[in-house]
Motif scaffolding. Structure first.
Motif, PDB file in Angstrom:
ATOM      1  N   LEU A  15      32.071  40.937  45.080  1.00 25.08           N
ATOM      2  CA  LEU A  15      32.930  41.432  46.149  1.00 25.08           C
ATOM      3  C   LEU A  15      34.337  41.702  45.629  1.00 25.08           C
ATOM      4  N   ASP A  16      34.875  42.841  46.022  1.00 24.45           N
ATOM      5  CA  ASP A  16      36.190  43.293  45.579  1.00 24.45           C
ATOM      6  C   ASP A  16      37.150  43.246  46.756  1.00 24.45           C
ATOM      7  N   PHE A  17      38.237  42.479  46.616  1.00 20.39           N
ATOM      8  CA  PHE A  17      39.240  42.413  47.676  1.00 20.39           C
ATOM      9  C   PHE A  17      40.593  42.930  47.204  1.00 20.39           C
ATOM     10  N   SER A  18      40.557  43.850  46.250  1.00 14.82           N
ATOM     11  CA  SER A  18      41.778  44.506  45.785  1.00 14.82           C
ATOM     12  C   SER A  18      42.016  45.768  46.603  1.00 14.82           C
ATOM     13  N   ALA A  19      43.125  46.434  46.338  1.00 17.32           N
ATOM     14  CA  ALA A  19      43.469  47.661  47.059  1.00 17.32           C
ATOM     15  C   ALA A  19      42.500  48.793  46.766  1.00 17.32           C
ATOM     16  N   SER A  20      41.689  48.662  45.725  1.00 19.49           N
ATOM     17  CA  SER A  20      40.712  49.710  45.408  1.00 19.49           C
ATOM     18  C   SER A  20      39.535  49.720  46.379  1.00 19.49           C
ATOM     19  N   ASN A  21      39.400  48.655  47.194  1.00 19.91           N
ATOM     20  CA  ASN A  21      38.360  48.597  48.216  1.00 19.91           C
ATOM     21  C   ASN A  21      38.854  49.372  49.438  1.00 19.91           C
ATOM     22  N   VAL A  57      30.310  36.903  44.887  1.00 20.56           N
ATOM     23  CA  VAL A  57      31.141  36.242  43.880  1.00 20.56           C
ATOM     24  C   VAL A  57      32.263  37.173  43.430  1.00 20.56           C
ATOM     25  N   GLY A  58      33.261  36.573  42.788  1.00 22.98           N
ATOM     26  CA  GLY A  58      34.283  37.362  42.125  1.00 22.98           C
ATOM     27  C   GLY A  58      35.693  36.901  42.422  1.00 22.98           C
ATOM     28  N   GLY A  59      36.648  37.632  41.854  1.00 23.77           N
ATOM     29  CA  GLY A  59      38.034  37.433  42.208  1.00 23.77           C
ATOM     30  C   GLY A  59      38.972  36.911  41.152  1.00 23.77           C
ATOM     31  N   TYR A  60      38.483  36.459  39.990  1.00 22.01           N
ATOM     32  CA  TYR A  60      39.426  35.888  39.018  1.00 22.01           C
ATOM     33  C   TYR A  60      40.386  36.964  38.521  1.00 22.01           C
ATOM     34  N   ASN A  61      41.678  36.672  38.591  1.00 21.79           N
ATOM     35  CA  ASN A  61      42.749  37.562  38.145  1.00 21.79           C
ATOM     36  C   ASN A  61      42.752  38.878  38.929  1.00 21.79           C
ATOM     37  N   GLU A  62      42.195  38.849  40.133  1.00 22.94           N
ATOM     38  CA  GLU A  62      42.157  40.047  40.963  1.00 22.94           C
ATOM     39  C   GLU A  62      43.455  40.154  41.763  1.00 22.94           C
ATOM     40  N   HIS A  63      44.023  41.360  41.791  1.00 25.58           N
ATOM     41  CA  HIS A  63      45.224  41.618  42.597  1.00 25.58           C
ATOM     42  C   HIS A  63      44.736  41.988  43.992  1.00 25.58           C
ATOM     43  N   ARG A  64      44.825  41.047  44.914  1.00 24.49           N
ATOM     44  CA  ARG A  64      44.195  41.182  46.214  1.00 24.49           C
ATOM     45  C   ARG A  64      45.188  41.590  47.308  1.00 24.49           C
ATOM     46  N   VAL A  65      44.653  42.284  48.319  1.00 28.48           N
ATOM     47  CA  VAL A  65      45.456  42.617  49.489  1.00 28.48           C
ATOM     48  C   VAL A  65      45.152  41.681  50.661  1.00 28.48           C
TER      49      VAL A  65
END
Length: 220
Positions: A15-21, A57-65
């Motif tokens: 799962l991606d919770f960055s601005a690219s989602n 899963v996911g998220g390490y070092n992710e720039h999240r919004v």
């Protein structure tokens, strides 16, 4: 084993919770209402259902919004905290959490603020050379904290607790935040799981990638 899933054979989704989602709101576009935890939860578990998976899963070092939903990460006159320092495991509330390494309880507490960790356990580990490592388990059930005390031993594979429901878990869709630290910075029962862009390298230096321990494919 951290959770009752086999990441070599069981289906999972990153799962991606960055601005690219494009599903998520940014300064330039509308999107999912993350402040409403029920809506956020329905979104997460629809992603799992669509992928035929029981865990995301996911998220390490992710720039999240997603941290823009809570004042906890956006203190007045401070740079917003948006860099995630652990790995998240999005799964049903009540899912058991196990110690991936032998260790003792360093500290624990209920970080009961909107968007915070909720019930949190931190274990302390030592390798054969005596080097210290700490592991943090956030968003648990309150029951997971019962019977704990500093120094309590957990053997590898022993159950630590369970993933908590919202709002008990800090008001998030049910998930486990798992993080490693080489230095607790004098803290107990809590440790930043998200940092600012300015502090990114400082915190990444003391919060190693948990996937080097877990070895889940398709994650950095």
């Amino acid at each position: 084993m951290l959770l009752p899933f086999n990441f070599q054979t069981d289906p999972y989704v990153v799962l991606d919770f960055s601005a690219s989602n494009s599903d998520l709101a940014t300064d330039r576009r509308p999107g999912l209402d993350l402040i409403d935890t029920a809506t956020f939860t329905a979104y997460v578990f629809d992603k799992l259902k669509t992928a035929g998976a029981n865990v995301g899963v996911g998220g390490y070092n992710e720039h999240r919004v997603i941290y823009r939903r809570s004042e906890h990460f956006n203190a007045l006159n401070e740079e917003p905290r948006e860099i995630h320092l652990g790995i998240d495991f999005w799964a049903e509330a009540g899912t058991a959490v196990f110690a991936p390494m032998a260790g003792i309880v360093h500290s624990f507490q209920d970080n009961a603020h909107f968007g915070d960790y909720g019930p949190t356990i931190i274990l302390e580990h030592r390798d054969t050379a005596g080097n210290q490592l700490y592991s943090l388990y956030g968003h648990l059930t309150r029951q997971s904290l019962q019977g704990l005390y500093a120094g309590k031993v957990f053997n590898i594979g022993e159950k630590i607790g369970e993933i908590g429901p919202y709002p008990e878990n800090g008001d998030w869709p049910p998930h486990l935040h798992f993080q490693l630290m080489t230095d607790m910075l004098g803290l107990k029962g809590d440790f930043p799981g998200v940092c600012s862009l300015a502090d990114r390298q400082k915190f990444l230096a003391i919060c190693p990638n948990p996937n080097k321990l877990l070895r889940i494919a398709n994650l950095p």
